[in-house]
Design an enzyme around this catalytic site. Sequence first.
Site: not given
Ligand code: ADP
Ligand code: MG
Length: 881
Positions: A105, A458, A768, A96, A564, A340, A770, A835, A855, A26, A107
């Site tokens: 989701g 198995h 080879s 963040r 085999r 990303r 194993g 193998c 291989y 990020k 962290m």
């Molecule tokens: P995740 O990795 O779980 O997506 P993020 O760090 O990206 O978590 O943040 C979660 C949400 O908060 C995202 O929808 C992001 O767009 C929003 N968000 C994060 N930072 C800001 C910011 N500075 N201003 C407005 N929205 C933010």
């Molecule tokens: Mg995000």
Amino acid sequence: MSKKYVYFFGEFAPKDGSIRDLLGGKGAGLTEMTKAGMPVPQGFTITTEACNKYYDDSKKISPDIIEQIYLNVDKLEKISNKKFGDAKNPLLVSVRSGPKFSMPGMMDTVLNLGINDEVCEGLAKLTSNERFAYDSYRRFIQMYADVVESLGKDSFEEILEAQKIKKGAKNDTELTASDLKEIVELYKKKYFELKKENFPTDPKAQLLAAVTAVFRSWNNPRAIYYRKMNDISHDIGTAVNVQMMVFGNMGNDSGTGVAFSRNPANGEDHIYGEFLMNAQGEDVVAGIRTPLDIEELKKINPKVYDEFCKTAKTLERFYKNMQDMEFTIEKGKLYMLQTRNGKRTAQAALKVACDLYDEGLINKKEAVLLVEPSQLDSLLHPTFDTKALKTAKPIGNALPASPGAACGHVVFNAEDAVTWAKDKKPVILVRVETSPEDIEGMYYAKGILTARGGMTSHAAVVARGIGTCCVAGCTALTINEKERFFMLNGSKVKEGDIISLDGSTGNIYIGQIPTVSATISGNFGRVMSWADEIRSLKVRANADTPKDAKTAVGFGAQGIGLTRTEHMFFEETRIEAVREMIVSKTKEQRVKALEKILPMQRTDFEGIYEEMQELPVTIRYLDPPLHEFLPTEEKDIKEIAKKLNITTDELKDVIVKLHEFNPMMGHRGCRLAVSFPEIAEMQTRAVIEAAINVSRRHKDWKITPEIMIPLVGELKELKFVKDIVVKTADEIISKSDIKLNYSVGTMIEIPRAALLADEIAKEADFFSFGTNDLTQMTFGFSRDDAGKFLDSYYDNKIYQNDPFAKIDQIGVGKLVEMATVLGRKTKPNLKVGVCGEHGGDPSSVEFFHKVGLTYVSCSPYRVPVARLAAAHAEIKYPRKK
Ligand code: ADP
Ligand code: MG
Ligand code: MG
């Protein structure tokens, strides 16, 4: 000067190191977008090194890092012209998480940090929007309480819901400023009640607590689990991004959304995403309101829509990859919050790779790198209809041992599986665990479900080999074989009931879930042909039957690395002759029994040569201990004794004599040929005569059998068996009209053989590895039992992965590398392959490429995976000049 732990967005210079390692995914994206002049709210990244230092310093943020954070807060205040805690013009930030590899989701993130009562008042005045100010405040308290103080979401969610009901509001947007004000008061009270402290009012204290919480979230159980499942190291830590807030909840001219630059399901080239107006952060994914299709944004604000599409294309060109982006619109102005490389299905990955290549954006190597080898698996087996899966509820879950989607009637033994299947009824074979005797039933079953055993049990190995769906090691499953039903988490399933198994998720369902059959589209073929041009490591398949051989060739195998022969012994019509051989009291009797097996085995080999034509075929001689061919049940013993014309006691006597305390290290492999040379003699005749017969049928084919002696640990041992092979083979060839060449090699699967590889190479035409046996003998634990205790090794971070699934590069791998070097010291051009199961695992393939093997050989269904993995390895570590 102390080390740099904090980077302002855009400040990072390439000489500082690898941007993703240091700033996380990020942070890297935010810095690169800032440098490219895109509209990114300003902020700074606290590095992954700071996270690791936090753990090294017994979970404390050190003073020099705190100082650097505060210096960057000052800088942010100057640039933004706002101030932390200043009611007249407050700075609010998000905190963040951001590890190197995205862990969706897993962290935590805190938004709107910096609010307290005065700041909230000030914000209301400043924006003339009291509703917005209190909405931000209540969101902040809720997130802070959950993420920083681990007080959970529920009690706050309840307050919000109660208020919505009280005010007759269906959506949170219908709550007024004064409703939200009341909520904030209730939240603060709840916070005090749970925490026995007032909600913190100092923004800097809030900030440090939030940063600490993000560091801590690196080791929350779901993050640890996610890393384990996705093979991400536990040591790399997370970065933390502190970023000025922009507000999507300022009214109907504001909003927030997420979008891909291409369709992640099928790869089509159009923006694909969702958004919500008057909303913040996670509202879109959290399903608070139903988001709108991104196309709608064109109508609501065409200017922003266009700008976003342009930005998406620019990012695609910059990263040479499809992007997954987050954005926010504040009062009609677009801000980019994240970019990303987007996760996508295998189909989409192939299409995006081909399209970007055709657009001239990437070359073949880059295109090949855009497709993950392990993803291909899902293209090679029929899969469940994703729509149907959404509504189906699994009754249980276990190891996704072999991919595929299977539906069928439940049966509890292999015999029934065969009978029912011959009756045209699809079956799912449900067993506590499977053994070689079940092989035929496994062939006939659409899917296999076991209560015990791991990814290399198995059931799992055989299922992957034959491309059958398998869900293994379902510990919650109890089978009542007598009364023919099983129980799973409270569901009772009887023989004949229909269930569905999802081999890619390990889910088990009652009833039939519709499937769609796999299609190998044009893009698939294209990417594979590029991979073949690139790679130097060859890929063969493990195949025991002409049918497997055909599948393997279809998937691009360049030969067979392992046939085999024992599998050929288990078939109904043959096992009797095999048993006759085992119970023989004299050599004469044994030879007579072997005479019966010879023509059958010869026919098998002919079938395989017919399929493989001139491609190389490596045939391994009999490997398992003989007791595996004998019955264990009293009833079977009686019956079989009768068939063999001996008494029950005599048969029992043989069984007792063959009993071993540790069969894996017992009388097996070439040890059988040392005790009973006539077995090796018969197998040699079968191989050589088959090759001669097929050569006679196809005069232009040049067939060169590769005979492989298993479980060798000593040069003299290999020579002993090889002499039998050579004597038998040369005698047949000298009398034949066909000029045949053959080679005799050995498996390296005992550590002693690896240690003495230079010696062994004197008598071996090829090696080879194993790696299944080599792994279990090197670790000193059995692959059939290790599953029971390895979990505690993963939990305690002693081992990260199952060494039977991914080669242990530093230990077992060291033996592989050493033996290769030693072997080639004796014979510089020694052909060396693998193998074991590892031959189809992408990270293991990379390792085998690096140590210079000729291989890898794997299950037919993993051949495309290995081909692509070999190309990736060549690109990353070029061998070709
Ligand atoms: P995740 O990795 O779980 O997506 P993020 O760090 O990206 O978590 O943040 C979660 C949400 O908060 C995202 O929808 C992001 O767009 C929003 N968000 C994060 N930072 C800001 C910011 N500075 N201003 C407005 N929205 C933010
Ligand atoms: Mg995000
Ligand atoms: Mg072996």
